[in-house]
Design a protein around this motif. Structure first.
Motif, PDB file in Angstrom:
ATOM      1  N   ASP A  12       1.566  -0.642  14.605  1.00 21.28           N
ATOM      2  CA  ASP A  12       1.346   0.727  14.930  1.00 21.28           C
ATOM      3  C   ASP A  12      -0.182   1.080  14.194  1.00 21.28           C
ATOM      4  OD1 ASP A  12       2.199   1.051  12.586  1.00 21.28           O
ATOM      5  OD2 ASP A  12       3.589   2.568  12.753  1.00 21.28           O
ATOM      6  N   GLY A  13      -0.763   0.113  13.457  1.00 27.55           N
ATOM      7  CA  GLY A  13      -2.027   0.286  12.834  1.00 27.55           C
ATOM      8  C   GLY A  13      -1.987   1.056  11.415  1.00 27.55           C
ATOM      9  N   ARG A  14      -0.761   1.198  11.089  1.00 25.74           N
ATOM     10  CA  ARG A  14      -0.573   1.729   9.567  1.00 25.74           C
ATOM     11  C   ARG A  14      -0.649   0.565   8.654  1.00 25.74           C
ATOM     12  NH1 ARG A  14       5.021   4.589   8.907  1.00 25.74           N
ATOM     13  NH2 ARG A  14       5.571   2.867   9.903  1.00 25.74           N
TER      14      ARG A  14
ATOM     15  N   TYR B  72       0.780  -0.956  -0.067  1.00 23.43           N
ATOM     16  CA  TYR B  72      -0.102   0.130  -0.106  1.00 23.43           C
ATOM     17  C   TYR B  72       0.825   1.325   0.035  1.00 23.43           C
ATOM     18  CZ  TYR B  72      -4.282   2.858   0.819  1.00 23.43           C
ATOM     19  OH  TYR B  72      -5.102   3.745   0.859  1.00 23.43           O
ATOM     20  N   ASP B  73       1.422   1.478  -1.137  1.00 21.10           N
ATOM     21  CA  ASP B  73       1.934   2.828  -1.331  1.00 21.10           C
ATOM     22  C   ASP B  73       1.542   3.711  -2.448  1.00 21.10           C
ATOM     23  OD1 ASP B  73       2.799   1.552  -3.656  1.00 21.10           O
ATOM     24  OD2 ASP B  73       4.718   0.800  -3.065  1.00 21.10           O
ATOM     25  N   GLU B  74       2.301   4.878  -2.962  1.00 22.69           N
ATOM     26  CA  GLU B  74       1.692   5.528  -3.866  1.00 22.69           C
ATOM     27  C   GLU B  74       1.428   4.770  -5.248  1.00 22.69           C
ATOM     28  OE1 GLU B  74       4.203   8.810  -4.421  1.00 22.69           O
ATOM     29  OE2 GLU B  74       4.072   9.345  -2.574  1.00 22.69           O
ATOM     30  N   ARG B  75       2.110   3.979  -5.462  1.00 24.81           N
ATOM     31  CA  ARG B  75       1.787   3.284  -6.817  1.00 24.81           C
ATOM     32  C   ARG B  75       1.082   1.834  -6.792  1.00 24.81           C
ATOM     33  NH1 ARG B  75       4.994   1.282  -9.734  1.00 24.81           N
ATOM     34  NH2 ARG B  75       4.198   1.968 -11.680  1.00 24.81           N
TER      35      ARG B  75
END
Length: 877
Positions: free
Chosen positions: A469-471, A385-388
Motif C-alpha cells: 500500500d506504499g507505507r 520504521y516506527d516511533e523508536r
C-alpha cells in the motif's frame, strides 16, 4: 451341506481372495499414484529452491552492476577536476568487472553561457571537433542549436570507434526522456531495449543512466548539492544478462528475462538462457505451458521479471521405483512386509540426508553473508520504521565503527541517533526524511562519536522498504567508515597551503635580493659622489659635515641592504673571532637613534674582553632585536635600556637555568645584558616567549625571539631571562670565550701625501651612474679610466689594446654577457691582467670560483673612496 459349505467357503475364499486381490490392486494403484504425486511435489519443491537461489544470485549481480556504476559516478561527485585519463582508467576497471559493457560516457550539464568555454576545451583536446553537435535526419553532424542547457558527451571509454559521439547533445538523442526522468528522480534509470550501432546486426542493448550531484562546499554542515551531469553506460543486453543468469552450477533451469514495463509484446523478451545449449528459442507463451515460476527483478526503474522453468524431462527424471515397489508390496502383503519396512526406512534416511544437506547449505549461506558483512569497513543495519526506529539487525562491524556491540543496538541499550555528532544530527534527519518521502535512496556523510570519545566520518547509504500500500515498513542500509579518506583530504589541503606559503616566501626573498642589489648600486653612486664632492670642497666645514652625514646615512642604508640580502639567502655568513665590546661601540649610534623616542640607552662596556666566535652580522641582528623588544616593553612613557658586556665563569647549575644551556660545558663565557625598566612579564608570558607562534605585539619588527634563540644555539651559546611585572626584564646572552684574538680594523693609510698612480683602467658596469662615479674617482688617483656598459663592449675594447690596461674593474651581474663570462674572454686575451670584481652581493665563493690563481680581488658595493684606494694599492703596487 458340506458341499454347500465347501462351495460357500470356496466362494468366500475366492471372494476374500478377490477382495484381497482387488484391495491389493486398488491399494497398489493408489499407492503408486500417491507416491508418484509426492515425488513430483518434491521435484517441484527442489525446482522452487533452485529458482530462489538462482534469482537471489541474479539480484546480487545486478546490485554489483549498480554499485560499480555508483562508484564510477563518485569520480565526478567528489572530484570537480576529474580528467579524461582518470575517467578512462576508472571506466576500464569497471568494464573489466562487468560483463556486456560496451561504452562508458560522462555527460555534464552545460549552460548556454558556458558553451563557448566548453567547446574550447573540446577543441584543445580534439582539434577539428565542432564542439556540441546534433545529428540531422540524414545522419549528418551539425552544430547544436541554441538552447538553455546541453547534455554533451564529454568523456567516452573506449574512445576508439566512438569518436562521432564526442560532443553529441543527448537532449536531441533517443535517451533524452530517460535523462530528464533520471535527473528528476535522482536515481539510476535503465532504458528499454535499443539497437546497438557498433554491435552485431540485430544485437540489442540498453543504456544505464546515473544522475550525478556534486556538493558546492566542503563544509558538510552547509553543503548544497548541484546537478553535475550523467554517467551513461551502454551494455550489450545478451552479454550482460548472460553474466546475470550464469549463477551457481546448475543445469536444470531455463531462464527467460522479461521487461514488464514494455507494452510491445515483441520487445518484452530481453534474453533467453536455456539450461543446455542448442535448444530452440523459447517464447513467453512457451514458459507458461508447464511448471514455471516468475520472480520480479526491478532494475533502474524498469519492471524486469524472470521466468524460470525446469528443462524438459527433468521432473520425470526425478521419479524412482519406490511407488511401484510399494504397489508390489501391497500385492504380496505379508511376504513383502519386511521389504516394505526396509524401503520406507531407506526413504526416510534419504529424506533426512536431504534435510541435513539443505540445513548445511543454509548455514553456509548465512556464514558467507556474515563474513561479507564483517569485511565491510563499517556496518549494515536494518530497522523498523516506527516511533523508536526499532533496530532489527546490525552487523558486527558496529563495534569497530562505534565502540558498542551490535547487541546493544538491537536490545535498545544504545540508538543510532546517540552516535551521530550533535552538529550533524539535524542535517542527517533532514536528508533521510526527504529521501524517504521521495521513495529515493539516501546518501549522506556525517560524523559519529565513538564510545571512546573520538570522532569518525561515515558515508551512510540506505533506502526504505515499502509495503504494497506504499507505507514505509523498514529502513535499511550501510554506514561505511571514510575517516581515512577525510583525513587524507585534510592533509592534502594542509600540504597545499604550506606549498603556497613557501612559494610566497621564496618570491619575497627574490624580491628582497633584487631590491638590495639595485639599491647597493645607487648607494655606491651616492657614497662615491659624496667623496668626490668633499675633495672639491675641502675648505668648507659646513659642506664637509653635510657630506659626512650623507656618507653615514648611506652606510647605514648599506647595512639594511645586507639584512635584505641575508633574508634573500644572497649573503654568506662568516664565523670569525669578534670583540663583543667593539661590536657594541660600532652599533651604539644606530641603537640610540632606534630607541630615542621611547627610552635612554646606557652602555657599560668592559674593555679587553676575550674574543667570541660569531658572525658579526647575525650578532648585530640579535642585539637590535633585543633592544627593540626592550623599547616596546617601555612604550612611550620613558625609561632606560642598559647594555652591559663582561666575562663570567658559568658552571653547570648556572647553564642549566638558561634556555639552550643544559648541554653546554662549564667555563669562561662572554655575556651581553640587555636590561629595561619596562612593564615586565608574568610567568605565563615568560613560558611562551620563545614559541615561534607566540607574540604579544600587534605588529612585529625585527627577529622574533624564536629566531634569536636559534641563532644563539647556532653559536653554541645560551639565553637567560629574568622578569617580573612592573620591574622590567633582563635578557642575558652567553657566548663561549675563545683564545683567538679579535681581528683588528684595516690599517689606516700611512703618510699625509695622497696616493697617486699613473695607469689605464677598464671599468665595466651596466649601471651608467656607477660607471661614471668609479671613473671620476679613479681620475682623482691619477689613473686614466675607460668605460664599458656591457661585457661584449668591454671584450671588444680590451682586444684592441690589451697591453695598455693596468687593471680591469668588472661588475659581476650584468645582462647579456655576465661578469664571469666576460672575465673568461678577457683572460683568453691576456691571462695576467689584474682584475677587481665588484658586486652588490657578498663575496661568497666568487674569488675561489673565478680566481684560478691570478691577481684578483673583490670589492663589495657600496664602497668608500678609501676602500677603493686599498684595493688599488693591493693590485697595482
Amino acid at each position: 451341506m458340506v458341499a454347500a459349505l465347501s462351495s460357500s467357503g470356496l466362494f468366500s475364499h475366492r471372494g476374500v481372495l478377490a477382495g484381497v486381490v482387488l484391495l491389493g490392486l486398488t491399494g497398489s494403484v493408489i499407492s503408486f499414484q500417491t507416491g508418484r504425486a509426492g515425488e513430483r511435489q518434491r521435484a517441484e519443491a527442489e525446482f522452487a529452491r533452485r529458482t530462489a537461489v538462482r534469482h537471489a544470485f541474479a539480484r546480487e549481480v545486478l546490485g554489483r552492476y549498480q554499485d560499480s556504476l555508483f562508484g564510477l559516478s563518485t569520480l565526478f561527485a567528489l572530484d570537480t577536476n576529474a580528467t579524461r585519463a582518470e575517467f578512462g582508467r576508472a571506466a576500464s576497471r569497471v568494464g573489466e568487472r562487468l560483463g556486456g559493457a560496451q561504452t562508458f560516457q560522462w555527460v555534464p550539464v552545460v549552460a548556454q553561457e558556458n558553451r563557448a568555454a566548453f567547446e574550447a576545451t573540446i577543441e584543445r583536446s580534439f582539434p577539428g571537433r565542432p564542439g556540441i553537435i546534433e545529428y540531422a535526419g540524414n545522419g549528418e553532424a551539425r552544430r547544436a542549436s541554441d538552447r538553455p542547457t546541453y547534455y554533451p558527451i564529454t568523456y567516452i571509454e573506449p574512445l576508439k570507434g566512438n569518436e562521432r559521439a564526442l560532443g553529441f547533445d543527448l537532449r536531441t538523442g533517443p535517451t533524452a526522456a530517460f535523462l530528464e526522468r533520471a535527473r528528476a528522480t535522482r536515481a539510476m534509470l535503465v532504458t528499454a531495449q535499443v539497437s546497438l550501432v557498433q554491435g552485431a546486426p540485430g544485437e540489442r542493448g540498453l543504456v544505464m543512466i546515473w544522475p550525478v550531484y556534486r556538493r558546492l562546499s566542503p563544509d558538510e554542515a552547509q553543503a548544497a548539492e548541484v546537478f553535475a551531469g550523467f554517467l551513461q553506460c551502454v551494455f550489450r543486453l545478451p552479454g550482460m544478462l548472460e553474466v546475470v543468469s550464469r549463477g551457481p552450477t546448475d543445469t536444470i533451469l531455463d531462464l527467460l528475462f522479461i521487461d514488464g514495463s514494455e507494452t510491445d509484446p515483441a520487445r518484452r523478451v530481453l534474453h533467453y538462457r536455456p539450461a543446455a545449449p542448442g535448444g530452440p528459442i523459447a517464447t513467453e507463451a512457451d514458459f507458461v505451458r508447464g511448471p514455471n515460476q516468475e520472480h520480479p527483478l526491478p532494475f533502474g526503474g524498469r519492471d524486469w521479471r524472470v521466468r524460470y522453468r525446469p528443462r524438459a524431462g527433468w521432473i520425470e527424471s526425478q521419479y524412482t521405483w519406490s511407488p511401484l515397489l510399494r504397489g508390489i508390496g501391497l500385492l504380496l502383503l505379508s511376504g513383502l512386509m519386511a521389504g516394505l519396512v526396509y524401503i520406507i526406512g531407506r526413504r526416510t534416511q534419504t529424506i533426512r540426508r536431504e534435510v541435513d544437506q539443505r540445513t548445511t547449505e543454509l548455514a553456509e549461506s548465512r556464514r558467507q553473508f556474515s563474513s561479507l558483512l564483517e569485511a565491510l569497513p563499517g556496518m549494515a543495519f536494518r530497522s523498523r520504521y516506527d516511533e523508536r526506529l526499532s533496530v532489527l539487525f546490525v552487523s558486527e562491524g558496529a563495534r569497530e565503527l562505534t565502540g558498542w556491540p551490535a547487541a546493544d543496538f538491537m536490545n535498545g541499550t544504545v540508538h543510532f541517533r546517540d552516535c551521530v555528532h550533535p552538529d550533524d544530527l539535524p542535517r542527517v534527519r533532514e536528508a533521510t526524511l526527504r529521501a524517504l518521502q521521495e521513495h529515493a535512496a539516501v546518501e549522506v556523510e556525517y560524523r559519529i562519536r565513538h564510545r571512546s570519545g573520538g570522532e569518525k566520518w561515515v558515508l551512510s547509504r540506505g533506502r526504505g522498504v515499502y509495503r504494497v500500500d506504499g507505507r514505509l515498513d523498514v529502513f535499511e542500509g550501510l554506514a561505511i567508515d571514510i575517516t581515512v579518506q577525510k583525513n587524507a583530504e585534510a592533509a592534502r589541503l594542509a600540504l597545499e597551503r604550506k606549498l603556497i606559503e613557501g612559494q610566497k616566501l621564496e618570491s619575497l626573498g627574490l624580491l628582497a635580493g633584487g631590491i638590495a642589489h639595485d639599491f647597493n648600486n645607487l648607494l655606491s653612486t651616492i657614497i662615491g659622489n659624496a667623496a668626490l664632492a668633499r675633495m672639491s670642497l675641502a675648505d668648507s666645514p659646513p659642506v664637509e659635515a653635510q657630506l659626512g652625514a650623507i656618507e653615514t646615512a648611506s652606510l647605514r642604508a648599506a647595512e639594511l641592504c645586507r639584512q635584505m640580502l641575508a633574508y634573500a639567502g644572497k649573503l654568506e655568513f662568516v664565523i670569525v673571532p669578534t670583540d663583543l665590546t667593539k661590536l657594541m661601540e660600532e652599533l651604539q649610534p644606530l641603537l640610540e637613534n632606534s630607541v630615542a623616542r621611547q627610552a635612554t640607552l646606557t652602555v657599560n662596556l668592559q674593555r679587553n674582553l676575550s674574543a667570541v666566535l660569531v658572525d658579526p652580522f647575525q650578532l648585530r641582528q640579535i642585539v637590535m632585536s633585543l633592544v627593540l623588544n626592550a623599547a616596546d616593553a617601555i612604550g612611550y612613557g620613558g625609561g632606560e635600556i642598559i647594555l652591559t658586556t663582561g666575562t663570567v665563569h658559568a658552571d653547570q647549575s648556572m647553564l642549566a637555568g638558561c634556555v639552550g644551556g643544559a648541554t653546554l660545558p662549564g667555563g669562561e663565557y662572554v655575556f651581553l645584558d640587555v636590561r629595561d625598566t619596562g612593564c615586565g612579564m608574568v610567568p605565563e608570558v615568560m613560558a611562551n616567549i620563545f614559541d615561534p607562534f607566540f607574540t604579544t605585539k600587534f605588529a612585529g619588527r625585527g627577529l622574533g625571539l624564536a629566531a634569536v634563540l636559534g641563532i644563539v644555539r647556532g653559536h653554541k651559546g645560551a639565553m637567560r631571562v629574568e622578569s617580573s611585572p612592573g620591574r622590567g626584564s633582563t635578557f642575558r646572552l652567553l657566548l663561549p670565550a675563545v683564545a683567538a684574538a679579535a681581528p683588528s680594523a684595516p690599517a689606516p693609510i700611512q703618510g699625509n701625501e695622497p696616493w697617486r698612480k699613473v695607469g689605464s683602467v677598464l671599468v665595466v658596469d651596466d649601471e651608467e651612474m656607477v660607471c661614471r662615479m668609479v671613473m671620476d674617482t679613479l681620475r682623482t688617483f691619477g689613473l686614466t679610466p675607460h668605460g664599458a656598459s656591457d661585457g661584449l663592449t668591454a671584450v671588444k675594447i680590451f682586444q684592441e689594446k690589451a697591453d695598455s690596461f693596468d687593471l680591469v674593474m668588472l661588475d659581476i651581474l650584468m645582462p647579456g654577457l655576465n661578469g664571469e663570462q666576460t672575465l673568461e674572454r678577457l683572460r683568453a686575451v691576456r691571462p695576467d691582467v689584474p682584475v677587481l670584481l665588484m658586486s652588490g652581493y657578498s663575496e661568497g665563493d666568487i674569488l675561489r670560483r673565478m680566481g684560478t690563481g691570478q691577481r684578483m680581488s673583490f670589492l663589495a658595493k657600496p664602497f668608500t673612496r678609501s676602500a677603493l684606494e686599498r684595493k688599488l694599492r693591493e693590485l697595482l703596487s
